[in-house]
Each structure stands twice: as structure tokens, then as C-alpha cells.
Design a protein around this motif. Structure first.
Motif, mmCIF file in Angstrom:
data_model
loop_
_atom_site.group_PDB
_atom_site.id
_atom_site.type_symbol
_atom_site.label_atom_id
_atom_site.label_comp_id
_atom_site.label_asym_id
_atom_site.label_seq_id
_atom_site.Cartn_x
_atom_site.Cartn_y
_atom_site.Cartn_z
ATOM 1 N N ARG A 1 3.118 3.823 -12.646
ATOM 2 C CA ARG A 1 3.080 5.474 -12.876
ATOM 3 C C ARG A 1 3.694 6.337 -13.437
ATOM 4 N N ASP A 2 4.379 5.494 -14.290
ATOM 5 C CA ASP A 2 5.142 6.367 -15.636
ATOM 6 C C ASP A 2 5.922 7.490 -14.759
ATOM 7 N N GLN A 3 6.476 7.436 -13.549
ATOM 8 C CA GLN A 3 7.170 8.093 -12.447
ATOM 9 C C GLN A 3 6.087 9.208 -12.000
ATOM 10 N N ASN A 4 5.245 8.716 -11.723
ATOM 11 C CA ASN A 4 4.589 10.598 -11.235
ATOM 12 C C ASN A 4 4.743 9.583 -10.253
ATOM 13 N N VAL A 5 5.063 10.671 -9.215
ATOM 14 C CA VAL A 5 4.913 10.216 -7.736
ATOM 15 C C VAL A 5 4.231 9.998 -6.803
ATOM 16 N N GLU A 6 3.186 11.112 -7.190
ATOM 17 C CA GLU A 6 1.780 11.010 -6.481
ATOM 18 C C GLU A 6 0.985 10.541 -6.783
ATOM 19 N N LYS A 7 1.133 9.528 -8.183
ATOM 20 C CA LYS A 7 0.443 8.980 -8.673
ATOM 21 C C LYS A 7 0.191 7.148 -8.202
ATOM 22 N N ALA A 8 1.640 7.112 -8.095
ATOM 23 C CA ALA A 8 2.371 6.216 -7.053
ATOM 24 C C ALA A 8 2.413 6.120 -5.528
ATOM 25 N N SER A 9 1.803 7.065 -5.512
ATOM 26 C CA SER A 9 1.873 6.736 -3.860
ATOM 27 C C SER A 9 0.817 6.447 -3.453
ATOM 28 N N ALA A 10 -0.402 7.130 -4.416
ATOM 29 C CA ALA A 10 -1.797 6.515 -4.250
ATOM 30 C C ALA A 10 -1.559 5.591 -4.541
ATOM 31 N N MET A 11 -1.023 4.455 -5.475
ATOM 32 C CA MET A 11 -1.391 3.281 -5.789
ATOM 33 C C MET A 11 -0.345 2.599 -4.543
ATOM 34 N N LEU A 12 0.598 3.125 -4.257
ATOM 35 C CA LEU A 12 1.088 1.619 -3.329
ATOM 36 C C LEU A 12 0.838 1.950 -1.424
ATOM 37 N N VAL A 13 0.175 3.542 -1.592
ATOM 38 C CA VAL A 13 -0.884 3.187 0.254
ATOM 39 C C VAL A 13 -2.003 2.902 -0.127
ATOM 40 N N LYS A 14 -2.471 2.426 -1.882
ATOM 41 C CA LYS A 14 -3.962 1.404 -1.859
ATOM 42 C C LYS A 14 -3.774 -0.224 -1.120
ATOM 43 N N ALA A 15 -2.381 0.074 -2.636
ATOM 44 C CA ALA A 15 -1.753 -2.083 -2.094
ATOM 45 C C ALA A 15 -1.574 -1.894 -0.859
ATOM 46 N N ILE A 16 -1.090 -1.354 0.346
ATOM 47 C CA ILE A 16 -0.312 -1.449 1.213
ATOM 48 C C ILE A 16 -1.837 -1.886 2.034
ATOM 49 N N ARG A 17 -3.420 -0.843 2.176
ATOM 50 C CA ARG A 17 -4.134 -1.003 2.607
ATOM 51 C C ARG A 17 -4.726 -2.607 2.652
ATOM 52 N N TRP A 18 -4.969 -2.960 1.094
ATOM 53 C CA TRP A 18 -5.398 -4.135 0.255
ATOM 54 C C TRP A 18 -4.818 -5.049 1.113
ATOM 55 N N ARG A 19 -3.525 -5.180 0.807
ATOM 56 C CA ARG A 19 -2.918 -6.501 1.344
ATOM 57 C C ARG A 19 -3.604 -6.696 2.925
ATOM 58 N N LYS A 20 -2.810 -5.789 3.711
ATOM 59 C CA LYS A 20 -3.315 -5.848 4.870
ATOM 60 C C LYS A 20 -4.502 -6.279 4.806
ATOM 61 N N GLU A 21 -6.172 -6.339 4.443
ATOM 62 C CA GLU A 21 -6.728 -6.702 4.302
ATOM 63 C C GLU A 21 -7.410 -8.330 4.015
ATOM 64 N N ALA A 22 -6.898 -8.082 2.517
ATOM 65 C CA ALA A 22 -6.741 -9.622 1.811
ATOM 66 C C ALA A 22 -5.970 -10.912 2.669
ATOM 67 N N VAL A 23 -4.564 -10.279 3.104
ATOM 68 C CA VAL A 23 -4.020 -10.990 3.553
ATOM 69 C C VAL A 23 -3.183 -10.848 5.140
ATOM 70 N N PRO A 24 -4.513 -11.167 5.901
ATOM 71 C CA PRO A 24 -4.110 -10.373 7.605
ATOM 72 C C PRO A 24 -2.980 -11.267 7.828
ATOM 73 N N GLY A 25 -2.654 -12.233 7.982
ATOM 74 C CA GLY A 25 -1.549 -13.242 8.252
ATOM 75 C C GLY A 25 -0.648 -12.377 7.591
ATOM 76 N N GLY A 26 -0.456 -12.379 6.427
ATOM 77 C CA GLY A 26 1.106 -11.989 5.826
ATOM 78 C C GLY A 26 0.771 -12.886 4.827
ATOM 79 N N SER A 27 0.793 -14.312 4.580
ATOM 80 C CA SER A 27 0.299 -14.663 3.633
ATOM 81 C C SER A 27 -0.806 -15.963 3.569
ATOM 82 N N VAL A 28 -1.323 -16.455 2.582
ATOM 83 C CA VAL A 28 -2.378 -16.586 2.198
ATOM 84 C C VAL A 28 -2.587 -18.385 2.566
ATOM 85 N N PRO A 29 -3.330 -19.085 3.922
ATOM 86 C CA PRO A 29 -3.274 -20.017 3.827
ATOM 87 C C PRO A 29 -3.417 -21.448 3.223
ATOM 88 N N GLU A 30 -2.379 -22.423 2.945
ATOM 89 C CA GLU A 30 -2.592 -22.836 1.577
ATOM 90 C C GLU A 30 -4.073 -23.935 1.764
#
Length: 249
Positions: free
Chosen positions: A48-77
């Protein structure tokens, strides 16, 4: 969200101060940001080109996505076994800078048999797999996309866009370069539809290689011992379905 660390470009004091600022902002928005390491924070900041606010929004979205998309921490084979069986992706060696190589064969993907939720899980599985191979001192991987044999039955715009969006939104600054090789003319029509969905940072990483220049480009990027044998090199790539076994063998 914490992943294999490494270098990937020197950071000055000013950038690390921004990383600290990003951590404080992200943790105030989602306590799970405490689990994210500084190198991952830096990747989001750079995306996010060193923009802290935009990077934070992106990171928080990614954290929440990960918890929903990969609830166990990894995708089972077993949940991606159908896609794995198609041998669409292989793990190669490393390029001249030490970045691991992912070898993809889109001609082995058929839109008619694709299930989108399973495909998205497969993309997460393969991205987690290649990121796990990134050595200390590196943060990125290289992808060789071999489009030999690609035709209309393989064209799957929705899947391509989904894969790119997962990579650029949730695995920022992981792709170092994507070499597009053996590109048929008809693929460029599909590319025109995909291109608008790729962010500016990621667009520059896609390099289309003419067949006549292929060997020259490969040898510039990769030592002969690390070039896949399917492309005239000496290394036998490992199928993604066998990747986990090769790491534990």
C-alpha cells in the motif's frame, strides 16, 4: 497470518517506524494482529505504498478472511484432492536469487469441472505451500505459467480473477515475478478481461516471454540445474500433490 520470514529488500529506519505504527493501528482494530510478525506487516505496508492507514485496513481484512477461509490454520489436503489430482501445479527449484519456483499448467484446468469454493481452497493450499518453501533471506517466489496446449475449454476468467485477488489481497509482496510462456494468441483475449482486476503493483510482475527468447530468459533467471526438465533443464519438478510428502521425507 504469521508466515515464513526473510529479507526481500532492505528496510530503513523510517520504514520500520511505519511498521510499528501499522502494528499499533492494526492491533487497535483487531487484537489478532498481535500474532502477525514484522516482516508480514512490512509486506502489507509496501503493498500500500507505505500508507499506514490503507495497509492496516488491508491487513485486518486479510486476518478476518484467513480465519473464515482457513479456520483450522491450514487447508486439509483431502479438501483439495480433486484439484491436486489434475497436476496443474508443480514445485520447482530456485531462481538465481534463491526464490522458490512454482510451475503452473493452466491447460490442465477445465472450467466445466471447476467448483469455485474448492478452487479457492486449492489456491490457498498452493500459495501456503510455495510460501513455506521461501528460505530465510527471501520473501518472494517466482511463478512460471506454461500455457502450452491452452484452449477455450481451459478458459476460466472467474477462477483466474479469484486466484489473483487471493494472491494480491491476502499474500501481498509474495509474488516476485510470473513468467508467462508458450502463450497462445487466444489467451491474450482472456488476459484483456483479467488485466483490470490486477492491481498496479502486481501487473508489473507478469512478464510475457516470446518462444524465440524463452531459453535466453530462463537462463538469465535460473541456473540450468534448477530449470525444470519440461523446459530443457535438469530439475524434475515435484507435483503439488506430492509436495507435503517431499518436505517430510
Amino acid at each position: 497470518m504469521a508466515r515464513n520470514g526473510g529479507g526481500g529488500g532492505d528496510a530503513g529506519e523510517g520504514e520500520w517506524l511505519k511498521v510499528a505504527e501499522l502494528r499499533a493501528m492494526a492491533e487497535s482494530q483487531d487484537p489478532h494482529a498481535k500474532e502477525v510478525d514484522n516482516l508480514t506487516l512490512r509486506r502489507f505496508l509496501r503493498a500500500r505504498d507505505q500508507n499506514v492507514e490503507k495497509a492496516s485496513a488491508m491487513l485486518v481484512k486479510a486476518i478476518r478472511w484467513r480465519k473464515e477461509a482457513v479456520p483450522g490454520g491450514s487447508v486439509p489436503e483431502e479438501s483439495v484432492r480433486r484439484d491436486l489430482a489434475d497436476d496443474k501445479v508443480f514445485m520447482g527449484g530456485v531462481d538465481r536469487t534463491g526464490r522458490p519456483i512454482l510451475l503452473a499448467f493452466p491447460a490442465k484446468h477445465f472450467s466445466a469441472k471447476r467448483d469455485m469454493p474448492q478452487f479457492k481452497s486449492y489456491v490457498v493450499y498452493l500459495l501456503d505451500s510455495i510460501c513455506a518453501r521461501i528460505p530465510r533471506g527471501q520473501e518472494k517466489f517466482v511463478c512460471i505459467v506454461d500455457l502450452k496446449g491452452w484452449g477455450y475449454s481451459n478458459c476460466d476468467i472467474r477462477a483466474y480473477i479469484a486466484a489473483i485477488e487471493i494472491m494480491q489481497n491476502y499474500y501481498p509482496e509474495r509474488l516476485g515475478k510470473a513468467l508467462m510462456i508458450h502463450v497462445p494468441y487466444m489467451f491474450m483475449k482472456a488476459w484483456k478481461m483479467i488485466y483490470p482486476f490486477i492491481d498496479n503493483v502486481t501487473r508489473d510482475k507478469f512478464v510475457f516471454v516470446d518462444d524465440k527468447n524463452l531459453q535466453e530468459v530462463l537462463h538469465q533467471e535460473i541456473d540450468d540445474s534448477q530449470i525444470p526438465d519440461t523446459l530443457g533443464g535438469k530439475l524434475a519438478p515435484i507435483s503439488l500433490k506430492n509436495n507435503a510428502r517431499s518436505l517430510t521425507a
